[in-house]
Design an enzyme around this catalytic site. Structure first.
Site, PDB file in Angstrom:
ATOM      1  N   TYR A   1       8.253  -9.226   1.064  1.00  0.00           N
ATOM      2  CA  TYR A   1       9.340  -8.595   0.291  1.00  0.00           C
ATOM      3  C   TYR A   1      10.183  -7.650   1.144  1.00  0.00           C
ATOM      4  O   TYR A   1      11.378  -7.875   1.349  1.00  0.00           O
ATOM      5  CB  TYR A   1       8.718  -7.873  -0.915  1.00  0.00           C
ATOM      6  CG  TYR A   1       9.671  -7.070  -1.760  1.00  0.00           C
ATOM      7  CD1 TYR A   1      10.907  -7.574  -2.142  1.00  0.00           C
ATOM      8  CD2 TYR A   1       9.315  -5.790  -2.199  1.00  0.00           C
ATOM      9  CE1 TYR A   1      11.774  -6.828  -2.950  1.00  0.00           C
ATOM     10  CE2 TYR A   1      10.165  -5.050  -3.011  1.00  0.00           C
ATOM     11  CZ  TYR A   1      11.392  -5.572  -3.376  1.00  0.00           C
ATOM     12  OH  TYR A   1      12.235  -4.827  -4.163  1.00  0.00           O
ATOM     13  N   ILE A   2       9.577  -6.622   1.682  1.00  0.00           N
ATOM     14  CA  ILE A   2      10.375  -5.657   2.448  1.00  0.00           C
ATOM     15  C   ILE A   2      10.752  -6.248   3.810  1.00  0.00           C
ATOM     16  O   ILE A   2      11.871  -6.054   4.304  1.00  0.00           O
ATOM     17  CB  ILE A   2       9.623  -4.309   2.602  1.00  0.00           C
ATOM     18  CG1 ILE A   2       9.208  -3.789   1.214  1.00  0.00           C
ATOM     19  CG2 ILE A   2      10.505  -3.272   3.293  1.00  0.00           C
ATOM     20  CD1 ILE A   2       8.333  -2.554   1.240  1.00  0.00           C
TER      21      ILE A   2
ATOM     22  N   ASP B   1      -1.862 -15.161  12.337  1.00  0.00           N
ATOM     23  CA  ASP B   1      -2.588 -14.067  11.713  1.00  0.00           C
ATOM     24  C   ASP B   1      -2.866 -13.024  12.801  1.00  0.00           C
ATOM     25  O   ASP B   1      -3.374 -13.383  13.869  1.00  0.00           O
ATOM     26  CB  ASP B   1      -3.900 -14.617  11.138  1.00  0.00           C
ATOM     27  CG  ASP B   1      -4.533 -13.656  10.167  1.00  0.00           C
ATOM     28  OD1 ASP B   1      -4.644 -12.461  10.513  1.00  0.00           O
ATOM     29  OD2 ASP B   1      -4.912 -14.097   9.071  1.00  0.00           O
TER      30      ASP B   1
ATOM     31  N   GLY C   1       0.401  -6.881   6.256  1.00  0.00           N
ATOM     32  CA  GLY C   1      -0.783  -6.198   5.749  1.00  0.00           C
ATOM     33  C   GLY C   1      -0.965  -6.507   4.278  1.00  0.00           C
ATOM     34  O   GLY C   1      -0.074  -7.070   3.631  1.00  0.00           O
TER      35      GLY C   1
ATOM     36  N   SER D   1       3.278   4.473   3.727  1.00  0.00           N
ATOM     37  CA  SER D   1       3.477   4.642   2.290  1.00  0.00           C
ATOM     38  C   SER D   1       3.317   6.095   1.903  1.00  0.00           C
ATOM     39  O   SER D   1       2.522   6.835   2.503  1.00  0.00           O
ATOM     40  CB  SER D   1       2.419   3.811   1.554  1.00  0.00           C
ATOM     41  OG  SER D   1       2.341   4.193   0.205  1.00  0.00           O
TER      42      SER D   1
ATOM     43  N   TYR E   1      -6.682   0.763   0.304  1.00  0.00           N
ATOM     44  CA  TYR E   1      -5.329   0.416   0.770  1.00  0.00           C
ATOM     45  C   TYR E   1      -4.649   1.665   1.339  1.00  0.00           C
ATOM     46  O   TYR E   1      -4.124   1.668   2.449  1.00  0.00           O
ATOM     47  CB  TYR E   1      -4.491  -0.173  -0.388  1.00  0.00           C
ATOM     48  CG  TYR E   1      -3.007   0.000  -0.176  1.00  0.00           C
ATOM     49  CD1 TYR E   1      -2.322  -0.822   0.723  1.00  0.00           C
ATOM     50  CD2 TYR E   1      -2.295   1.016  -0.830  1.00  0.00           C
ATOM     51  CE1 TYR E   1      -0.966  -0.631   0.955  1.00  0.00           C
ATOM     52  CE2 TYR E   1      -0.951   1.203  -0.603  1.00  0.00           C
ATOM     53  CZ  TYR E   1      -0.288   0.382   0.291  1.00  0.00           C
ATOM     54  OH  TYR E   1       1.051   0.583   0.521  1.00  0.00           O
TER      55      TYR E   1
ATOM     56  N   LYS F   1      -3.450   2.878   5.405  1.00  0.00           N
ATOM     57  CA  LYS F   1      -2.155   3.415   5.857  1.00  0.00           C
ATOM     58  C   LYS F   1      -2.371   4.739   6.601  1.00  0.00           C
ATOM     59  O   LYS F   1      -1.794   4.967   7.669  1.00  0.00           O
ATOM     60  CB  LYS F   1      -1.201   3.606   4.672  1.00  0.00           C
ATOM     61  CG  LYS F   1      -0.751   2.307   4.005  1.00  0.00           C
ATOM     62  CD  LYS F   1       0.139   1.478   4.913  1.00  0.00           C
ATOM     63  CE  LYS F   1       0.615   0.191   4.244  1.00  0.00           C
ATOM     64  NZ  LYS F   1       1.283  -0.726   5.189  1.00  0.00           N
TER      65      LYS F   1
ATOM     66  N   LEU G   1       5.114  -1.767 -11.076  1.00  0.00           N
ATOM     67  CA  LEU G   1       5.888  -1.745 -12.319  1.00  0.00           C
ATOM     68  C   LEU G   1       6.985  -2.820 -12.360  1.00  0.00           C
ATOM     69  O   LEU G   1       7.033  -3.613 -13.308  1.00  0.00           O
ATOM     70  CB  LEU G   1       6.493  -0.348 -12.509  1.00  0.00           C
ATOM     71  CG  LEU G   1       7.365  -0.185 -13.748  1.00  0.00           C
ATOM     72  CD1 LEU G   1       6.555  -0.373 -15.026  1.00  0.00           C
ATOM     73  CD2 LEU G   1       8.036   1.197 -13.751  1.00  0.00           C
TER      74      LEU G   1
ATOM     75  N   TYR H   1       1.560   2.919 -18.872  1.00  0.00           N
ATOM     76  CA  TYR H   1       0.304   3.654 -18.660  1.00  0.00           C
ATOM     77  C   TYR H   1       0.471   5.157 -18.923  1.00  0.00           C
ATOM     78  O   TYR H   1       0.541   5.949 -17.997  1.00  0.00           O
ATOM     79  CB  TYR H   1      -0.205   3.434 -17.240  1.00  0.00           C
ATOM     80  CG  TYR H   1      -0.544   1.998 -16.898  1.00  0.00           C
ATOM     81  CD1 TYR H   1      -1.192   1.169 -17.820  1.00  0.00           C
ATOM     82  CD2 TYR H   1      -0.223   1.469 -15.653  1.00  0.00           C
ATOM     83  CE1 TYR H   1      -1.505  -0.143 -17.495  1.00  0.00           C
ATOM     84  CE2 TYR H   1      -0.544   0.157 -15.324  1.00  0.00           C
ATOM     85  CZ  TYR H   1      -1.185  -0.645 -16.246  1.00  0.00           C
ATOM     86  OH  TYR H   1      -1.492  -1.932 -15.927  1.00  0.00           O
TER      87      TYR H   1
ATOM     88  N   GLY I   1      -5.994   7.311 -11.216  1.00  0.00           N
ATOM     89  CA  GLY I   1      -5.381   7.562  -9.904  1.00  0.00           C
ATOM     90  C   GLY I   1      -3.887   7.812  -9.953  1.00  0.00           C
ATOM     91  O   GLY I   1      -3.294   8.169  -8.929  1.00  0.00           O
TER      92      GLY I   1
HETATM   93  C1  UD1 Z   1       1.404   2.173  -6.287  1.00  0.00           C
HETATM   94  C2  UD1 Z   1       0.172   2.643  -5.558  1.00  0.00           C
HETATM   95  C3  UD1 Z   1       0.565   3.143  -4.191  1.00  0.00           C
HETATM   96  C4  UD1 Z   1       1.326   2.065  -3.438  1.00  0.00           C
HETATM   97  C5  UD1 Z   1       2.535   1.635  -4.261  1.00  0.00           C
HETATM   98  C6  UD1 Z   1       3.311   0.505  -3.602  1.00  0.00           C
HETATM   99  C7  UD1 Z   1      -1.441   3.382  -7.253  1.00  0.00           C
HETATM  100  C8  UD1 Z   1      -2.120   4.560  -7.869  1.00  0.00           C
HETATM  101  N1  UD1 Z   1      -0.509   3.677  -6.332  1.00  0.00           N
HETATM  102  O1  UD1 Z   1       2.260   3.296  -6.477  1.00  0.00           O
HETATM  103  O2  UD1 Z   1      -0.598   3.474  -3.487  1.00  0.00           O
HETATM  104  O3  UD1 Z   1       1.751   2.551  -2.191  1.00  0.00           O
HETATM  105  O4  UD1 Z   1       2.097   1.202  -5.532  1.00  0.00           O
HETATM  106  O5  UD1 Z   1       2.611  -0.697  -3.642  1.00  0.00           O
HETATM  107  O6  UD1 Z   1      -1.722   2.241  -7.573  1.00  0.00           O
HETATM  108  N2  UD1 Z   1       3.190   1.422 -14.617  1.00  0.00           N
HETATM  109  C9  UD1 Z   1       3.089   1.143 -15.958  1.00  0.00           C
HETATM  110  N3  UD1 Z   1       2.725  -0.124 -16.324  1.00  0.00           N
HETATM  111  C10 UD1 Z   1       2.455  -1.111 -15.429  1.00  0.00           C
HETATM  112  C11 UD1 Z   1       2.566  -0.805 -14.052  1.00  0.00           C
HETATM  113  C12 UD1 Z   1       2.922   0.473 -13.669  1.00  0.00           C
HETATM  114  O7  UD1 Z   1       3.321   1.985 -16.803  1.00  0.00           O
HETATM  115  O8  UD1 Z   1       2.113  -2.230 -15.839  1.00  0.00           O
HETATM  116  C13 UD1 Z   1       3.587   2.776 -14.206  1.00  0.00           C
HETATM  117  C14 UD1 Z   1       2.516   3.487 -13.404  1.00  0.00           C
HETATM  118  O9  UD1 Z   1       1.679   4.222 -14.245  1.00  0.00           O
HETATM  119  C15 UD1 Z   1       3.344   4.374 -12.494  1.00  0.00           C
HETATM  120  C16 UD1 Z   1       4.680   3.652 -12.349  1.00  0.00           C
HETATM  121  O10 UD1 Z   1       4.711   2.660 -13.359  1.00  0.00           O
HETATM  122  O11 UD1 Z   1       3.588   5.591 -13.129  1.00  0.00           O
HETATM  123  C17 UD1 Z   1       4.819   2.984 -11.006  1.00  0.00           C
HETATM  124  O12 UD1 Z   1       3.648   2.201 -10.770  1.00  0.00           O
HETATM  125  P1  UD1 Z   1       3.500   1.275  -9.482  1.00  0.00           P
HETATM  126  O13 UD1 Z   1       4.671   0.363  -9.387  1.00  0.00           O
HETATM  127  O14 UD1 Z   1       2.144   0.651  -9.513  1.00  0.00           O
HETATM  128  O15 UD1 Z   1       3.644   2.283  -8.255  1.00  0.00           O
HETATM  129  P2  UD1 Z   1       2.821   3.619  -7.910  1.00  0.00           P
HETATM  130  O16 UD1 Z   1       1.698   3.833  -8.839  1.00  0.00           O
HETATM  131  O17 UD1 Z   1       3.804   4.696  -7.764  1.00  0.00           O
END
Ligand code: UD1
Length: 334
Positions: free
Chosen positions: A11-12, A58, A82, A124, A152, A156, A203, A221, A295
């Site tokens: 992706y990136i 790889d 990675g 990250s 993970y 990093k 997300l 969440y 977390g």
């Molecule tokens: C996550 C990882 C982080 C990683 C980053 C990029 C965790 C705790 N952190 O960051 O280590 O570097 O991804 O890959 O996993 N959310 C929802 N519903 C969902 C999915 C997410 O509400 O189905 C919310 C989460 O609670 C969060 C926000 O969306 O508040 C962003 O989530 P996400 O995209 O997983 O990123 P991070 O948690 O910030």
């Protein structure tokens, strides 16, 4: 510059490859295609007119990695390759430590053998761990590797340390560590974007799968955080802005380690993201409020001032741009 991009079909990596070619650099890609597709190379060619030379390699295969680097005349390596699924890393820590850490050590050894002295590494914001209220304004000088909650994230943090040590041992080595916040969006061509194999963790890819009907509903969440609307807030950054940060890092590369946050400096809530997506998509998404995810921090946001000061880089695109570009990409996938 002739540049090797590891993980360049991801992706990136693919968005950065496009920006590098657009800026006139010569790019070659090394990737094991574990979480990406070979077709991305044709898309890159469609966008830029150039198909990068590709090595399906790889990084755990040191002799072949060395073959790629030796005598190729690369001036720099940008290292994305990675594994990045947080939950999976908890279940398979050794796989993560082996792939991410041994892979990077092999790459650094091959760079040493081939006398390639410039590295840009994909780190990250997760390396900051839980900084409490300060997580809303993370600065590069803060401690890292304390309170990291998953393997993970540890890979990093550990790789950052390995790179620092390599710079101490070789004063001519130039390393730039880029700490990404939450990348979203797609190239404006709509030809490349985020297309993870399997069930996504983040997300935006989950939102897009709900939109496509591939996942029943979005679970938000938690809506009881101490934030304005109760949902978590993150620093979302358009992947094209992020990609351009790598160009700025290469242009300003200098001996020793330089570390930069790549974020917008603006926190946007989960509710805001979902509302913006629904508005631009012209439809409501099935969704419900669920429990907090273990977390997760209430607010995670960059202070991106250093990247602006030293690299002359800042984000230019908005969340709306990112969502519009994502929708264009999804339309092209149909
Ligand atoms: C996550 C990882 C982080 C990683 C980053 C990029 C965790 C705790 N952190 O960051 O280590 O570097 O991804 O890959 O996993 N959310 C929802 N519903 C969902 C999915 C997410 O509400 O189905 C919310 C989460 O609670 C969060 C926000 O969306 O508040 C962003 O989530 P996400 O995209 O997983 O990123 P991070 O948690 O910030």
């Amino acid at each position: 510059m002739k540049i090797l991009v590891t993980g360049g079909t991801g992706y990136i990596g693919s968005h950065t490859t496009v920006e590098l070619i657009r800026a006139g650099h010569e790019v070659e890609i090394l990737d094991n295609l574990f979480n990406s597709k070979i077709e991305v190379l044709d898309k890159i060619e469609k966008i830029t007119g150039v198909k990068p030379k590709f090595y399906k390699v790889d990084l755990l295969d040191y002799p072949t990695t060395l073959d790629v680097l030796k005598n190729a005349g690369f001036e720099a390596v940008i290292h994305f390759a990675g594994m990045k699924a947080v939950g999976e890393s908890v279940e398979k820590p050794l796989t993560y430590y082996e792939n991410n850490i041994q892979g990077t050590v092999n790459l650094l050894k091959a760079m040493r053998e081939a006398e390639v002295k410039k590295l840009v590494f994909s780190s990250s914001a997760t390396v900051y761990g839980d900084k409490g209220a300060d997580s809303a304004r993370l600065v590069e000088t803060m401690t890292t590797g304390v309170g990291v909650t998953n393997p993970y994230g540890w890979t990093k943090a550990m790789i950052e340390q390995i790179i620092k040590d390599v710079c101490v041992a070789d004063p001519k080595f130039e390393a730039t560590i880029l700490r990404y916040f939450n990348p979203v969006g797609a190239d404006k061509s709509g030809l490349i974007g985020e297309d993870p194999n399997g069930i996504p963790n983040n997300l935006m890819p989950i939102v897009t799968k709900v939109y496509q009907g591939k996942i029943d509903k979005l679970v938000i969440y938690g809506d009881d955080y101490e934030t304005e609307d109760g949902s978590c807030e993150r620093d979302f950054i358009h992947v094209t802005d992020l990609a351009k940060g790598h160009l700025a890092a290469l242009e300003h590369s200098c001996p020793g380690v330089s570390i930069y946050n790549l974020g917008s400096g603006k926190a946007t809530s989960v509710f805001e993201i979902v509302a913006a997506f629904e508005k631009l998509a012209g439809q409501e998404l099935p969704k419900e409020i669920g429990a907090r995810r273990a977390g997760d921090l209430a607010v995670v946001c960059a202070n991106p001032a250093l990247a602006w000061e030293k690299l002359g880089w800042k984000t230019e695109l908005t969340i709306e741009d990112a969502i519009a570009d994502t929708l264009r990409y999804l339309k092209n996938l149909e």
